[in-house]
Scaffold this motif. Structure first.
Motif, short mmCIF file in Angstrom:
data_model
loop_
_atom_site.label_atom_id
_atom_site.label_comp_id
_atom_site.label_asym_id
_atom_site.label_seq_id
_atom_site.Cartn_x
_atom_site.Cartn_y
_atom_site.Cartn_z
N LYS A 28 0.83 -1.21 0.00
CA LYS A 28 0.00 0.00 0.00
C LYS A 28 0.86 1.26 0.00
CE LYS A 28 -3.94 -2.25 2.25
NZ LYS A 28 -4.93 -2.20 3.36
N ASN A 106 -2.27 -4.79 -4.61
CA ASN A 106 -2.73 -4.55 -3.25
C ASN A 106 -3.12 -5.88 -2.60
OD1 ASN A 106 -4.19 -3.83 -0.90
ND2 ASN A 106 -4.79 -1.88 -1.81
N GLY A 108 -4.32 -6.20 0.47
CA GLY A 108 -5.39 -6.04 1.45
C GLY A 108 -4.95 -6.26 2.88
N ASP A 109 -5.67 -7.12 3.59
CA ASP A 109 -5.44 -7.34 5.02
C ASP A 109 -4.11 -8.04 5.32
OD1 ASP A 109 -7.79 -6.11 5.83
OD2 ASP A 109 -8.95 -7.97 5.83
N TYR A 110 -3.43 -8.52 4.29
CA TYR A 110 -2.12 -9.13 4.49
C TYR A 110 -1.01 -8.08 4.60
CZ TYR A 110 -4.25 -13.64 3.39
OH TYR A 110 -5.03 -14.78 3.39
N GLU A 111 -1.37 -6.81 4.42
CA GLU A 111 -0.40 -5.74 4.51
C GLU A 111 0.34 -5.77 5.85
OE1 GLU A 111 1.33 -2.00 3.02
OE2 GLU A 111 0.42 -3.80 2.16
N GLN A 113 1.98 -8.06 7.03
CA GLN A 113 2.01 -9.40 7.60
C GLN A 113 3.12 -10.21 6.93
OE1 GLN A 113 -0.09 -10.00 10.27
NE2 GLN A 113 -0.56 -7.83 9.92
N SER A 134 -9.12 -9.91 1.14
CA SER A 134 -10.02 -9.04 1.88
C SER A 134 -9.30 -7.78 2.31
CB SER A 134 -10.58 -9.77 3.11
OG SER A 134 -9.52 -10.15 3.98
N GLY A 135 -10.08 -6.74 2.59
CA GLY A 135 -9.49 -5.49 3.02
C GLY A 135 -9.04 -4.60 1.88
N GLY A 136 -9.74 -4.71 0.75
CA GLY A 136 -9.42 -3.84 -0.38
C GLY A 136 -8.33 -4.34 -1.29
N GLY A 137 -8.00 -5.62 -1.19
CA GLY A 137 -6.97 -6.19 -2.06
C GLY A 137 -7.42 -6.28 -3.52
#
Length: 203
Positions: A28, A106, A108-111, A113, A134-137
């Motif tokens: 991101k 992108n 997402g929620d793996y940002e 991590q 998920s999370g905008g990926g």
């Protein structure tokens, strides 16, 4: 179907980054632009080597025929600057451009991590090209769409040029599949190592 192109295209994955060293995902803008996840020392050396290689391979061409396009994230932008300087091109030159279409996929929620999570995304890619983290990926299809848009713009504005695209792992593997007309679900078969330079298309 493979794209019909009228320029020569080279692709380069950014040099090894501090995020690579830390084993985390940085995709991101808010995390990828600050210098905290820029190139490592070894990544800068990889970029230097890539610049020397490209200069040698383009030695028969006038620099006016060469353009450099980069993702806006620091690790790619720094890589592009190092390579461009080897070619005698600087950031104030119109032949050097930063384009959002080359940004990292992108995740997402793996940002921020563990990068072991990449495999979860790639497994999902194989089953469903529209699947997005998920999370905008971004899904493979979404990345492919922006890649196609980029090539439409590049082809409209250039003919007979040598164009270097400096980007990221997933963006480049999807880009490769799009240009070559290969199955998108197998995009990871075309992945590049950090600092790897490769000829995508010869005009």
């Amino acid at each position: 179907m493979a794209l019909q192109l009228h320029n020569s295209y080279w692709v380069l994955r950014h040099g090894r980054s501090k995020a690579n060293d830390a084993g985390i995902i940085v995709s991101k803008v808010e995390n990828g632009v600050p210098p905290s996840y820029g190139l490592s020392d070894s990544g800068r050396q990889q970029a230097k080597v890539a610049g020397i290689e490209l200069k040698w391979r383009l030695a028969s061409l006038d620099n006016a025929d060469v353009k450099v396009f980069s993702s806006p994230l620091t690790r790619t932008l720094d890589t592009a600057v190092i390579v461009a300087e080897e070619l005698g091109i600087y950031t104030t030159d119109s032949r050097f451009q930063v384009v959002p279409e080359l940004i990292e996929r992108n995740f997402g929620d793996y940002e921020l991590q563990s990068d072991s999570n990449y495999q979860k995304v790639w497994d999902a890619d194989s089953a469903d090209l529209a699947a997005a983290p998920s999370g905008g990926g971004e899904s493979v299809e979404q990345v492919a769409e922006r890649v196609r848009s980029l090539f439409a713009t590049l082809e409209e504005g250039n003919t007979g040029k040598s164009i270097l695209l400096v980007s990221h792992g997933d963006t480049l593997s999807i880009l490769w599949a799009v240009v070559k007309g290969l199955p998108l679900q197998d995009h990871r078969q075309h992945g590049l190592n950090t600092g790897q330079l490769k000829l995508l298309h010869a005009a």
